[in-house]
Design a protein around this motif. Structure first.
Motif, PDB file in Angstrom:
ATOM      1  N   TYR A 116       0.833  -1.207   0.000  1.00 49.29           N
ATOM      2  CA  TYR A 116       0.000   0.000   0.000  1.00 49.29           C
ATOM      3  C   TYR A 116       0.868   1.257   0.000  1.00 49.29           C
ATOM      4  O   TYR A 116       0.550   2.251  -0.670  1.00 49.29           O
ATOM      5  CB  TYR A 116      -0.914   0.027   1.225  1.00 49.29           C
ATOM      6  CG  TYR A 116      -1.873  -1.134   1.341  1.00 49.29           C
ATOM      7  CD1 TYR A 116      -2.492  -1.688   0.224  1.00 49.29           C
ATOM      8  CD2 TYR A 116      -2.175  -1.678   2.592  1.00 49.29           C
ATOM      9  CE1 TYR A 116      -3.370  -2.755   0.351  1.00 49.29           C
ATOM     10  CE2 TYR A 116      -3.049  -2.737   2.727  1.00 49.29           C
ATOM     11  CZ  TYR A 116      -3.634  -3.282   1.611  1.00 49.29           C
ATOM     12  OH  TYR A 116      -4.495  -4.332   1.733  1.00 49.29           O
ATOM     13  N   ARG A 119       1.981   1.845  -3.411  1.00 45.82           N
ATOM     14  CA  ARG A 119       0.894   2.400  -4.231  1.00 45.82           C
ATOM     15  C   ARG A 119       0.673   3.884  -3.926  1.00 45.82           C
ATOM     16  O   ARG A 119       0.359   4.663  -4.837  1.00 45.82           O
ATOM     17  CB  ARG A 119      -0.387   1.605  -3.999  1.00 45.82           C
ATOM     18  CG  ARG A 119      -1.562   2.140  -4.809  1.00 45.82           C
ATOM     19  CD  ARG A 119      -2.706   1.160  -4.885  1.00 45.82           C
ATOM     20  NE  ARG A 119      -3.895   1.799  -5.438  1.00 45.82           N
ATOM     21  CZ  ARG A 119      -5.035   1.161  -5.679  1.00 45.82           C
ATOM     22  NH1 ARG A 119      -5.129  -0.141  -5.431  1.00 45.82           N
ATOM     23  NH2 ARG A 119      -6.080   1.805  -6.166  1.00 45.82           N
ATOM     24  N   MET A 120       0.847   4.284  -2.669  1.00 49.06           N
ATOM     25  CA  MET A 120       0.728   5.710  -2.336  1.00 49.06           C
ATOM     26  C   MET A 120       1.743   6.526  -3.124  1.00 49.06           C
ATOM     27  O   MET A 120       1.443   7.617  -3.620  1.00 49.06           O
ATOM     28  CB  MET A 120       0.936   5.928  -0.839  1.00 49.06           C
ATOM     29  CG  MET A 120      -0.284   5.709   0.019  1.00 49.06           C
ATOM     30  SD  MET A 120      -1.658   6.845  -0.303  1.00 49.06           S
ATOM     31  CE  MET A 120      -0.879   8.435  -0.083  1.00 49.06           C
ATOM     32  N   ASP A 123       0.584   6.527  -6.849  1.00 54.55           N
ATOM     33  CA  ASP A 123      -0.594   7.377  -7.041  1.00 54.55           C
ATOM     34  C   ASP A 123      -0.231   8.849  -6.925  1.00 54.55           C
ATOM     35  O   ASP A 123      -0.775   9.690  -7.651  1.00 54.55           O
ATOM     36  CB  ASP A 123      -1.666   7.025  -6.014  1.00 54.55           C
ATOM     37  CG  ASP A 123      -2.388   5.722  -6.331  1.00 54.55           C
ATOM     38  OD1 ASP A 123      -2.042   5.088  -7.355  1.00 54.55           O
ATOM     39  OD2 ASP A 123      -3.280   5.336  -5.554  1.00 54.55           O
ATOM     40  N   THR A 124       0.684   9.169  -6.019  1.00 58.60           N
ATOM     41  CA  THR A 124       1.092  10.570  -5.855  1.00 58.60           C
ATOM     42  C   THR A 124       1.811  11.072  -7.106  1.00 58.60           C
ATOM     43  O   THR A 124       1.590  12.206  -7.546  1.00 58.60           O
ATOM     44  CB  THR A 124       1.993  10.730  -4.618  1.00 58.60           C
ATOM     45  OG1 THR A 124       1.289  10.267  -3.461  1.00 58.60           O
ATOM     46  CG2 THR A 124       2.371  12.189  -4.400  1.00 58.60           C
ATOM     47  N   PHE A 220      -7.073  -0.732   0.093  1.00 55.70           N
ATOM     48  CA  PHE A 220      -6.212   0.442  -0.047  1.00 55.70           C
ATOM     49  C   PHE A 220      -6.975   1.716   0.293  1.00 55.70           C
ATOM     50  O   PHE A 220      -6.390   2.663   0.847  1.00 55.70           O
ATOM     51  CB  PHE A 220      -5.645   0.533  -1.465  1.00 55.70           C
ATOM     52  CG  PHE A 220      -4.803   1.764  -1.679  1.00 55.70           C
ATOM     53  CD1 PHE A 220      -3.550   1.878  -1.092  1.00 55.70           C
ATOM     54  CD2 PHE A 220      -5.269   2.816  -2.450  1.00 55.70           C
ATOM     55  CE1 PHE A 220      -2.773   3.011  -1.276  1.00 55.70           C
ATOM     56  CE2 PHE A 220      -4.499   3.957  -2.644  1.00 55.70           C
ATOM     57  CZ  PHE A 220      -3.246   4.054  -2.052  1.00 55.70           C
ATOM     58  N   TYR A 223      -6.638   1.958   3.884  1.00 62.26           N
ATOM     59  CA  TYR A 223      -5.259   2.343   4.211  1.00 62.26           C
ATOM     60  C   TYR A 223      -5.072   3.841   4.010  1.00 62.26           C
ATOM     61  O   TYR A 223      -4.492   4.526   4.857  1.00 62.26           O
ATOM     62  CB  TYR A 223      -4.281   1.572   3.322  1.00 62.26           C
ATOM     63  CG  TYR A 223      -2.836   2.028   3.425  1.00 62.26           C
ATOM     64  CD1 TYR A 223      -1.970   1.441   4.347  1.00 62.26           C
ATOM     65  CD2 TYR A 223      -2.339   3.040   2.610  1.00 62.26           C
ATOM     66  CE1 TYR A 223      -0.645   1.843   4.448  1.00 62.26           C
ATOM     67  CE2 TYR A 223      -1.022   3.457   2.702  1.00 62.26           C
ATOM     68  CZ  TYR A 223      -0.182   2.860   3.611  1.00 62.26           C
ATOM     69  OH  TYR A 223       1.135   3.284   3.708  1.00 62.26           O
ATOM     70  N   ARG A 224      -5.579   4.355   2.902  1.00 63.16           N
ATOM     71  CA  ARG A 224      -5.379   5.766   2.595  1.00 63.16           C
ATOM     72  C   ARG A 224      -6.098   6.659   3.614  1.00 63.16           C
ATOM     73  O   ARG A 224      -5.591   7.719   3.977  1.00 63.16           O
ATOM     74  CB  ARG A 224      -5.865   6.066   1.182  1.00 63.16           C
ATOM     75  CG  ARG A 224      -5.515   7.465   0.718  1.00 63.16           C
ATOM     76  CD  ARG A 224      -5.495   7.581  -0.789  1.00 63.16           C
ATOM     77  NE  ARG A 224      -4.904   8.854  -1.184  1.00 63.16           N
ATOM     78  CZ  ARG A 224      -4.503   9.148  -2.413  1.00 63.16           C
ATOM     79  NH1 ARG A 224      -4.595   8.238  -3.363  1.00 63.16           N
ATOM     80  NH2 ARG A 224      -3.978  10.315  -2.694  1.00 63.16           N
ATOM     81  N   THR A 225      -7.259   6.218   4.072  1.00 64.59           N
ATOM     82  CA  THR A 225      -7.971   6.980   5.108  1.00 64.59           C
ATOM     83  C   THR A 225      -7.133   7.060   6.378  1.00 64.59           C
ATOM     84  O   THR A 225      -6.968   8.137   6.969  1.00 64.59           O
ATOM     85  CB  THR A 225      -9.326   6.326   5.410  1.00 64.59           C
ATOM     86  OG1 THR A 225     -10.136   6.361   4.226  1.00 64.59           O
ATOM     87  CG2 THR A 225     -10.043   7.061   6.531  1.00 64.59           C
ATOM     88  N   HIS A 227      -3.880   6.543   6.579  1.00 69.55           N
ATOM     89  CA  HIS A 227      -2.658   7.257   6.193  1.00 69.55           C
ATOM     90  C   HIS A 227      -2.834   8.753   6.365  1.00 69.55           C
ATOM     91  O   HIS A 227      -2.001   9.450   6.968  1.00 69.55           O
ATOM     92  CB  HIS A 227      -2.329   6.901   4.742  1.00 69.55           C
ATOM     93  CG  HIS A 227      -1.191   7.640   4.132  1.00 69.55           C
ATOM     94  ND1 HIS A 227      -1.318   8.941   3.651  1.00 69.55           N
ATOM     95  CD2 HIS A 227       0.095   7.281   3.880  1.00 69.55           C
ATOM     96  CE1 HIS A 227      -0.166   9.338   3.158  1.00 69.55           C
ATOM     97  NE2 HIS A 227       0.709   8.348   3.270  1.00 69.55           N
ATOM     98  N   ASP A 228      -3.928   9.290   5.863  1.00 71.98           N
ATOM     99  CA  ASP A 228      -4.145  10.732   5.926  1.00 71.98           C
ATOM    100  C   ASP A 228      -4.548  11.187   7.327  1.00 71.98           C
ATOM    101  O   ASP A 228      -4.156  12.265   7.776  1.00 71.98           O
ATOM    102  CB  ASP A 228      -5.207  11.141   4.900  1.00 71.98           C
ATOM    103  CG  ASP A 228      -4.722  10.977   3.468  1.00 71.98           C
ATOM    104  OD1 ASP A 228      -3.494  10.799   3.263  1.00 71.98           O
ATOM    105  OD2 ASP A 228      -5.557  11.027   2.544  1.00 71.98           O
TER     106      ASP A 228
END
Length: 250
Positions: A116, A119-120, A123-124, A220, A223-225, A227-228
């Motif tokens: 993940y 992937r961040m 994606d960035t 993911f 994960y992103r939630t 992460h932020d």
């Protein structure tokens, strides 16, 4: 400009191109930490009896699980975050633990977490206008752990090609050395010429499995939630805990 990248240099790798640098602070060390500190005695005994190491045993057990079956998701910040948050004070997290959680489920969740994180980064790049058209992997995990590489392919939903040499950085140095020597001295005049002869990829790749990729898209998003929430200042509990620990150790 790409947020959270550690550097970008024109002509830094190949003349005429910009080389972007991004990375993760903890991947292999992540898995080694778990094996050394969190593996039960009966797992060690089983590995010893079968003459295999604990990574092989945990991989074998984790491979039997379907994506999402563990109910776990981790933040891969055991050694802080290099990209894209660039914050060494962030720490790891595991969500979804229960009394039925098994070591192989945690081990798989840690592998997935590093995927993940990858992937961040991808994606960035893409969200900032830098396309990622091909993906290559090199080094120990790429050479030794097909299970982990398949997870990476499923999570990033891209084909992964593998370097033909297990020592890709050393080979790259040799290629530039050959260019420095020049054709007259038995080398090459450009890095493109050197790469055409010296660089190789293996004859197999890792391709994402569509069903797995769909499940990992959902995971993911979670994960992103996290992460932020924990990484972008909404809740700085990780840093507060570090501060309390520092006070307690005085």
């Amino acid at each position: 400009e790409v947020p959270g990248m550690c550097g970008v240099v024109e002509d830094g790798i190949v003349e005429g191109f910009f080389g972007y640098e991004a990375g993760q602070s903890c991947v292999g060390d992540h898995f080694q930490w778990f094996v050394e500190n969190c593996t039960p005695a009966d797992y060690r005994a089983e590995a010893d009896a079968r003459g295999i190491d604990l990574h092989a045993l945990l991989t074998e057990k984790a491979e039997r699980l379907k994506p999402g079956e563990s109910g776990l998701i981790a933040l891969d910040w055991w050694n802080g975050n290099r990209s894209v948050l660039v914050d060494v004070d962030l720490t790891g997290m595991m969500v979804g633990m229960s009394l039925t959680t098994r070591p192989e489920e945690i081990y798989r969740a840690l592998i997935e977490a590093t995927a993940y994180g990858t992937r961040m980064v991808i994606d960035t790049f893409e969200e900032s206008g830098v396309p990622v058209d091909e993906f290559y992997a090199a080094g120990g995990i790429a050479e030794k752990n097909p299970f982990a590489m398949q997870i990476y392919a499923d999570v990033i939903n891209r084909e992964i090609k593998i370097s033909g040499s297990p020592q890709a950085p050393a080979l790259g140095s040799a290629m530039f050395g050959a260019v420095a020597a020049g054709r007259a001295a038995g080398g090459f005049d450009t890095i493109q010429e050197a790469a055409a002869v010296m660089a190789k990829v293996k004859d197999y790749t890792y391709r994402p499995a569509a069903e797995n990729a769909r499940t990992y898209d959902r995971l993911f998003a979670e994960y992103r939630t996290l992460h932020d929430y924990f990484g972008r200042g909404t809740n700085e509990v990780m840093k507060r805990l570090k501060h309390i620990r520092k006070e307690a150790r005085k």
